[in-house]
Design a protein around this motif. Structure first.
Motif, short mmCIF file in Angstrom:
data_model
loop_
_atom_site.label_atom_id
_atom_site.label_comp_id
_atom_site.label_asym_id
_atom_site.label_seq_id
_atom_site.Cartn_x
_atom_site.Cartn_y
_atom_site.Cartn_z
N VAL A 56 0.85 -1.20 0.00
CA VAL A 56 0.00 0.00 0.00
C VAL A 56 0.88 1.25 0.00
O VAL A 56 0.63 2.20 -0.74
N TRP A 57 1.91 1.24 0.84
CA TRP A 57 2.84 2.38 0.89
C TRP A 57 3.58 2.52 -0.45
O TRP A 57 3.78 3.63 -0.94
N GLN A 58 3.94 1.40 -1.04
CA GLN A 58 4.60 1.43 -2.34
C GLN A 58 3.69 2.02 -3.40
O GLN A 58 4.12 2.86 -4.21
N GLU A 59 2.43 1.62 -3.40
CA GLU A 59 1.47 2.15 -4.37
C GLU A 59 1.24 3.63 -4.17
O GLU A 59 1.15 4.40 -5.14
N ARG A 60 1.16 4.05 -2.93
CA ARG A 60 1.01 5.49 -2.62
C ARG A 60 2.15 6.29 -3.23
O ARG A 60 1.95 7.34 -3.85
N ASN A 61 3.38 5.81 -3.08
CA ASN A 61 4.54 6.54 -3.60
C ASN A 61 4.61 6.49 -5.12
O ASN A 61 5.02 7.47 -5.76
N LEU A 62 4.24 5.36 -5.73
CA LEU A 62 4.23 5.27 -7.19
C LEU A 62 3.27 6.28 -7.79
O LEU A 62 3.57 6.95 -8.78
N ARG A 63 2.11 6.41 -7.18
CA ARG A 63 1.12 7.36 -7.69
C ARG A 63 1.54 8.80 -7.44
O ARG A 63 1.32 9.67 -8.29
N LEU A 64 2.14 9.04 -6.31
CA LEU A 64 2.49 10.40 -5.94
C LEU A 64 3.68 10.93 -6.71
O LEU A 64 3.71 12.10 -7.12
N PHE A 65 4.68 10.07 -6.98
CA PHE A 65 5.93 10.57 -7.53
C PHE A 65 6.15 10.27 -9.01
O PHE A 65 6.81 11.04 -9.71
N ILE A 66 5.62 9.15 -9.51
CA ILE A 66 5.83 8.86 -10.94
C ILE A 66 4.50 8.62 -11.67
O ILE A 66 4.50 8.21 -12.82
N HIS A 67 3.40 8.88 -10.99
CA HIS A 67 2.06 8.82 -11.61
C HIS A 67 1.78 7.46 -12.24
O HIS A 67 1.18 7.37 -13.30
N GLN A 68 2.21 6.43 -11.57
CA GLN A 68 1.94 5.06 -12.01
C GLN A 68 0.89 4.46 -11.09
O GLN A 68 0.99 4.55 -9.87
N THR A 69 -0.14 3.84 -11.68
CA THR A 69 -1.22 3.29 -10.87
C THR A 69 -1.42 1.81 -11.16
O THR A 69 -1.19 1.34 -12.27
#
Length: 302
Positions: A242-255
């Motif tokens: 979940v934390w990894q997904e949060r950072n992917l969306r926040l910093f590289i816009h990957q979902t």
């Protein structure tokens, strides 16, 4: 350890044998040592001794060969016991532990001696246990100590009143705040994931609030049953992804959709279970079926 030698040196103890490997000036072989802070190098040289002198060079049959003047100039020398050296035994280095006992050196003994100690926290076994996945355990440690760099933590640094801090919201659900409690697992996105994976640990009654999850983990943390180990692994893996997904969306816009993350969680736990060694019991057989781990892997036969 070289950088810490000023802290480690007082705990290094020389166990005398023949006295040929122990420095008379710089090593610690009785409580009064080392002598170098009390007797200067100049005085040692003036008395005709060498800075490389060993215990065997100044002690014979338990009698010290000190200059007469030294006995009055350095009264501590009068309290030094004369060791009875044993020519057939070599000197050895030992370690003085926290209780003052001379033991064999080990990195564990060194760490336990020089580290700061405090009372054990109630959640220690929730995070640190032999079957844990290190990177997951570290993240749970950060969560428990409220050290993740979420918005609620960064707000504490907002001394200049920057309004941008107030505009950020959860990158997963776009509704709630970017905070510890919301992210783990009250956010609609993370809640969906946790609600589905906790069934695999057969704990559907545990709520989505982190305080409740942590309370449940603490109660079960010292139990070594298969179910409780899986429960701890599952909470840590869910929080990690979940934390990894949060950072992917926040910093590289990957979902990624929840289904993909759930598959990753299951795969990670399953790979970890493959490394375990089990007893061939009905309980173990049940859990292996739940997690689809081949029965031939990791068994200890009765």
């Amino acid at each position: 350890m070289l950088q810490l030698r000023h802290r480690i040196r007082p705990f290094v103890w020389s166990k005398l044998g023949d006295g040929k490997d122990t420095s008379i000036w710089f090593d610690r072989w009785v409580e009064q040592c080392p002598l170098s802070p009390m007797i200067s190098a100049r005085q040692i040289i003036r008395a005709g001794f060498s800075l490389d002198s060993r215990v065997a060079n100044l002690c014979y049959n338990g009698v010290w060969n000190w200059p007469d003047q030294w006995r009055s100039d350095y009264p501590i020398l009068n309290s030094l016991p004369g060791p009875m050296l044993q020519s057939e035994i070599k000197d050895e280095l030992g370690w003085v532990d926290v209780e003052g006992n001379v033991t064999d050196y080990s990195s564990k003994a060194c760490w336990n001696t020089i580290r700061m100690t405090q009372a054990e926290v109630s959640w220690s076994h929730v995070i640190w246990f032999s079957q844990s996945i290190p990177r997951h355990a570290f993240l749970v440690w950060l969560i428990v100590r409220k050290k993740l760099k979420t918005q609620d933590m960064l707000m504490q640094w907002n001394k200049n009143g920057n309004s941008n801090f107030n505009l950020m919201c959860c990158s997963l659900c776009k509704k709630g705040p970017d905070s510890h409690n919301h992210l783990i697992f009250e956010c609609s996105f993370s809640s969906q994931i946790w609600s589905r994976v906790k069934i695999l640990a057969e704990v559907p009654y545990v709520s989505n609030k982190w305080e409740d999850v942590l309370h449940w983990l603490i109660i079960k943390s010292k139990l070594r049953s298969f179910k409780n180990v899986i429960g701890r692994l599952l909470v840590a893996a869910t929080a990690y992804f979940v934390w990894q997904e949060r950072n992917l969306r926040l910093f590289i816009h990957q979902t990624r959709p929840p289904d993909v993350i759930i598959i990753q969680i299951k795969s990670t736990i399953r790979l970890k279970l493959v490394t375990f060694r089990f007893k061939n019991t009905m309980v173990v057989d049940h859990w292996l079926k739940v997690w689809k781990v081949p029965r031939e892997i990791g068994f200890i036969k009765k």
